[in-house]
Design a protein around this motif. Sequence first.
Motif, PDB file in Angstrom:
ATOM      1  N   GLN A 294     -13.385  18.505 -27.126  1.00 22.45           N
ATOM      2  CA  GLN A 294     -13.905  17.415 -26.576  1.00 22.45           C
ATOM      3  C   GLN A 294     -14.408  17.816 -24.865  1.00 22.45           C
ATOM      4  N   GLU A 295     -14.752  16.751 -24.371  1.00 25.34           N
ATOM      5  CA  GLU A 295     -15.138  17.036 -23.071  1.00 25.34           C
ATOM      6  C   GLU A 295     -13.859  16.835 -22.319  1.00 25.34           C
ATOM      7  N   LYS A 296     -13.653  17.785 -21.154  1.00 21.72           N
ATOM      8  CA  LYS A 296     -12.286  17.771 -20.545  1.00 21.72           C
ATOM      9  C   LYS A 296     -12.449  16.908 -19.165  1.00 21.72           C
ATOM     10  N   ARG A 297     -11.553  15.946 -18.896  1.00 19.33           N
ATOM     11  CA  ARG A 297     -11.494  15.435 -17.535  1.00 19.33           C
ATOM     12  C   ARG A 297     -10.624  16.316 -16.734  1.00 19.33           C
TER      13      ARG A 297
END
Length: 277
Positions: free
Chosen positions: A29-32
């Motif tokens: 998933q997109e990582k913050r």
Amino acid sequence: EAESWAECLDVAVRTALRAGQMVRVSVMQEKRVSSKSTPTDLVTEADQHVEELIISTLREKFPSHRFIGEESSAAGEKCVLTDNPTWIIDPIDGTCNFVHSFPMVAVSIGFAVKKQLEFGVIYHCFDGTLYTGRRGHGAFCNGVRLHVSKEKDVSKALILTEIGAKRDPHTLDVFLGNMKQLLSTPVHGVRIIGSSTLALCQVASGAAEAYYQYGLHCWDIAAAALIITEAGGCVIDTTGGPLDLMSRRVVAAGSQEIADYIVQQLKPISYGRDDDD
Ligand code: IPD
């Protein structure tokens, strides 16, 4: 009492496997990403979520136990080892690897009572390798007994280290000087894989002769130190004295001879202590 630690180990293994599953999902998933102590000391939302999962699961089962976790400490919780049963947790060891999807990432869960390590569990989230060790009962990789390398001759050693978060010119000079010193011994090789716990597991497995680092934390060492010791290796302070979990320094090796050699070569890098406020 001993039996109840066996139950704790069981729960630790199941929790590490669940946490590892969460890491495998999160990596796609997109990582913050944000940073903590320095711009290269990374943290993601996944680190925090995985730590919450681990600590809430363990706390529900063992409400009287204490917890030291990488992200709880970053959020300001005290990082002090008492005599109480204490879980020492790194939810994602190798956060920089995780951010880049470089497949060397682990969940690490150590457990100490009266300041003595009782067991350690390290789960390699991407290849599914599970390392476990219990005091007095040996160390295992996926159930197979682990043994360190018995090599005593440092010129035949493969040595692992990690860089640490500080990148100021003086720190880098000392870091590179230490590496140059070992490379010119010469040792067979030096490797940096981006995860302290998985590197230490290579020493436990006999795939590398030694590991040293300044700047790691108690949650990077706790589980792995027990696993290496149970695999027949030694884990000491960079000064040559006994390991101090909170000191942010370690030398680990299959043989005392190689550990002693490394101790003699290293110049110190000062990182302070985990239990300093
Ligand atoms: C770090 C990694 C890194 C090492 C650091 C550790 P984290 O753990 O193992 O390779 O150099 O000292 O703190 O922050 O990814 O859990």
